[in-house]
Write a protein that holds these residues in place. Sequence first.
Motif, short mmCIF file in Angstrom:
data_model
loop_
_atom_site.label_atom_id
_atom_site.label_comp_id
_atom_site.label_asym_id
_atom_site.label_seq_id
_atom_site.Cartn_x
_atom_site.Cartn_y
_atom_site.Cartn_z
N ALA A 1 0.80 -1.17 -0.11
CA ALA A 1 0.00 -0.06 -0.08
C ALA A 1 0.80 1.19 -0.07
CB ALA A 1 -1.10 -0.29 1.19
N ALA A 2 1.90 1.11 0.61
CA ALA A 2 2.89 2.49 1.01
C ALA A 2 3.52 2.66 -0.54
CB ALA A 2 3.92 2.17 1.86
N LEU A 3 4.02 1.42 -1.08
CA LEU A 3 4.33 1.65 -2.46
C LEU A 3 3.70 2.23 -3.44
CD1 LEU A 3 7.13 0.68 -4.10
CD2 LEU A 3 5.66 -1.19 -4.74
N ILE B 1 -4.80 -3.60 -3.30
CA ILE B 1 -3.68 -4.30 -3.92
C ILE B 1 -2.90 -4.89 -2.84
CG2 ILE B 1 -1.44 -3.79 -5.13
CD1 ILE B 1 -2.80 -1.68 -6.91
N GLY B 2 -2.67 -4.18 -1.61
CA GLY B 2 -2.12 -4.84 -0.52
C GLY B 2 -2.51 -5.98 0.00
N LEU B 3 -3.99 -5.99 -0.31
CA LEU B 3 -4.67 -7.10 0.28
C LEU B 3 -4.59 -8.40 -0.47
CD1 LEU B 3 -8.32 -5.96 1.57
CD2 LEU B 3 -6.54 -6.96 3.02
N VAL B 4 -4.41 -8.24 -1.76
CA VAL B 4 -4.21 -9.16 -2.67
C VAL B 4 -2.90 -9.97 -2.44
CG1 VAL B 4 -3.38 -9.62 -4.93
CG2 VAL B 4 -5.02 -8.09 -4.67
N LEU B 5 -1.96 -9.20 -1.85
CA LEU B 5 -0.52 -9.69 -1.52
C LEU B 5 -0.59 -10.40 -0.20
CD1 LEU B 5 1.87 -7.11 -2.69
CD2 LEU B 5 0.84 -8.96 -4.03
N SER B 6 -1.62 -10.16 0.68
CA SER B 6 -1.88 -10.44 2.12
C SER B 6 -2.27 -12.17 2.21
CB SER B 6 -2.87 -9.90 2.73
OG SER B 6 -4.24 -10.16 2.54
N LEU C 1 6.32 -3.24 -16.25
CA LEU C 1 7.33 -4.14 -15.42
C LEU C 1 7.97 -3.81 -14.27
CD1 LEU C 1 8.81 -6.71 -16.30
CD2 LEU C 1 10.64 -5.09 -17.42
N ILE C 2 8.00 -2.42 -14.10
CA ILE C 2 8.77 -2.10 -12.77
C ILE C 2 7.54 -2.12 -11.53
CG2 ILE C 2 9.23 0.29 -11.42
CD1 ILE C 2 10.61 1.46 -14.05
N PHE C 3 6.27 -1.93 -11.83
CA PHE C 3 5.23 -2.04 -10.84
C PHE C 3 5.22 -3.61 -10.40
CE2 PHE C 3 0.71 -2.84 -10.20
CZ PHE C 3 0.45 -2.18 -9.03
N ILE C 4 5.18 -4.34 -11.43
CA ILE C 4 5.03 -5.88 -11.29
C ILE C 4 6.39 -6.24 -10.43
CG2 ILE C 4 4.98 -8.02 -12.44
CD1 ILE C 4 3.22 -6.88 -14.54
N THR C 5 7.62 -5.91 -10.92
CA THR C 5 8.58 -6.54 -10.13
C THR C 5 9.00 -5.80 -8.75
OG1 THR C 5 9.83 -6.35 -12.34
CG2 THR C 5 11.19 -6.55 -10.42
N SER C 6 8.23 -4.38 -8.68
CA SER C 6 8.27 -4.14 -7.11
C SER C 6 7.38 -4.87 -6.15
CB SER C 6 7.86 -2.58 -7.12
OG SER C 6 8.82 -1.92 -8.19
N LEU C 7 6.28 -5.20 -6.83
CA LEU C 7 5.20 -5.86 -5.94
C LEU C 7 5.66 -7.31 -5.76
CD1 LEU C 7 1.89 -4.60 -7.45
CD2 LEU C 7 2.90 -4.13 -5.36
#
Length: 397
Positions: free
Chosen positions: A100-102, A117-122, A293-299
């Motif tokens: 979320a911060a990113l 988006i943060g919840l997807v990664l949780s 690509l940068i967004f996906i790689t960061s996540l």
Amino acid sequence: MTYLMQLVIILLLTKLGAHVSNLLKLPSVIGELLIGVLAGPAVFHLLTPTTFIQYFSEFGVIILMFIAGLEGDLNLLMRYWRPALTVATLGVIFPTASAAALCIFVFNFQWTTAIFIGLVLSATSVSISVQVLKEMHRLNSREGAIILGAAVADDIMCVILLGICVGLFGSGSAASNQSLPLMLITKLLFFVVMFALGKWFVPRFLQFFSKLTASENETTAALILCFGFAALAVALGMSDVLGAYFAGLAISETNFKEKLALKIEPIGYAVFIPVFFVSIGLNISFAGMQHDLIFITSLIIIAVLGKQIGGALGARLFHLDWSAANIVGAGMISRGEMALVVANVALSTHLIDQNHYTAMIVVTVVTTIIAPFILKIFIQQSDNQQVNSMKLNEVKQ
């Protein structure tokens, strides 16, 4: 291509992939996952996601988690419920807050979108981790018990947080018509029902079927319980794999455990489970990825490190050494069905657009493929430390 030919290709390639993986001293699941990537839209286009593959893969993951429960140890799980809950909590907080911060401070997302988006990664899905733990004889270890317990708690937390966020921020969706109190009640009811059925119904049901004169009575009874518990879990708002896992765990407390494990494993590993592993890789497509690509790689980095660090710190709080704590963290990295559910809800509530939805699917699949590599590395490190410690003790004596 006919569904029969799809099945022939999947079964043939997954066994070859698993063989190559074993030759390279990697868990066989890694070869099967990579077969999905190579045979799918990302590389050779031999296979594409179809309704047939989707249904077969759902059977596969349900049976996989049923087998995990069948080979489980309820006493071990109960002994480690506190570290499991702590691991789950930190494993939700770290990736969700970091992502979320990113999204807010680097990619300038609205904070409501960033939270989703943060919840997807949780959300963790330990189906892949279970296979690695099983192959490396760690499923019934302290670390395995914490990972499985944390996955259950993680799933509940994710569902609750999803309900809160949809209620506060969502629009234009029928994804969540329940009030939060009703959702919490159904989640609690799930555990009550599973406990009651597991303790009183499952043993009697198996005893009844064992007295019938038809062929493979007990195997059929086990599959009825597996799919019945899975269906009941979905009806109560939980993941079907959790229902299947609890069905297996209930059977593991009966005298039918050993016999049924020998019967169910060939059914799962011969047909259904390979299709599940391949289906994950089939969801990867590199088309249009260069724009994000940068967004996906960061996540992906946050998704891996968030679970790894959160899970390991949670385990360390209960005095596990770093090698064991890292195994727990790595076991929580894999994402799966719950992450896809959150992404779908975010799309339907207009909180993310189609491009970012695709990016989240890619992140989910890539982290799932990465997870067994990381888990194997930490398990090998732990094994090496144990060997070195034993040698040191022998020298001292």
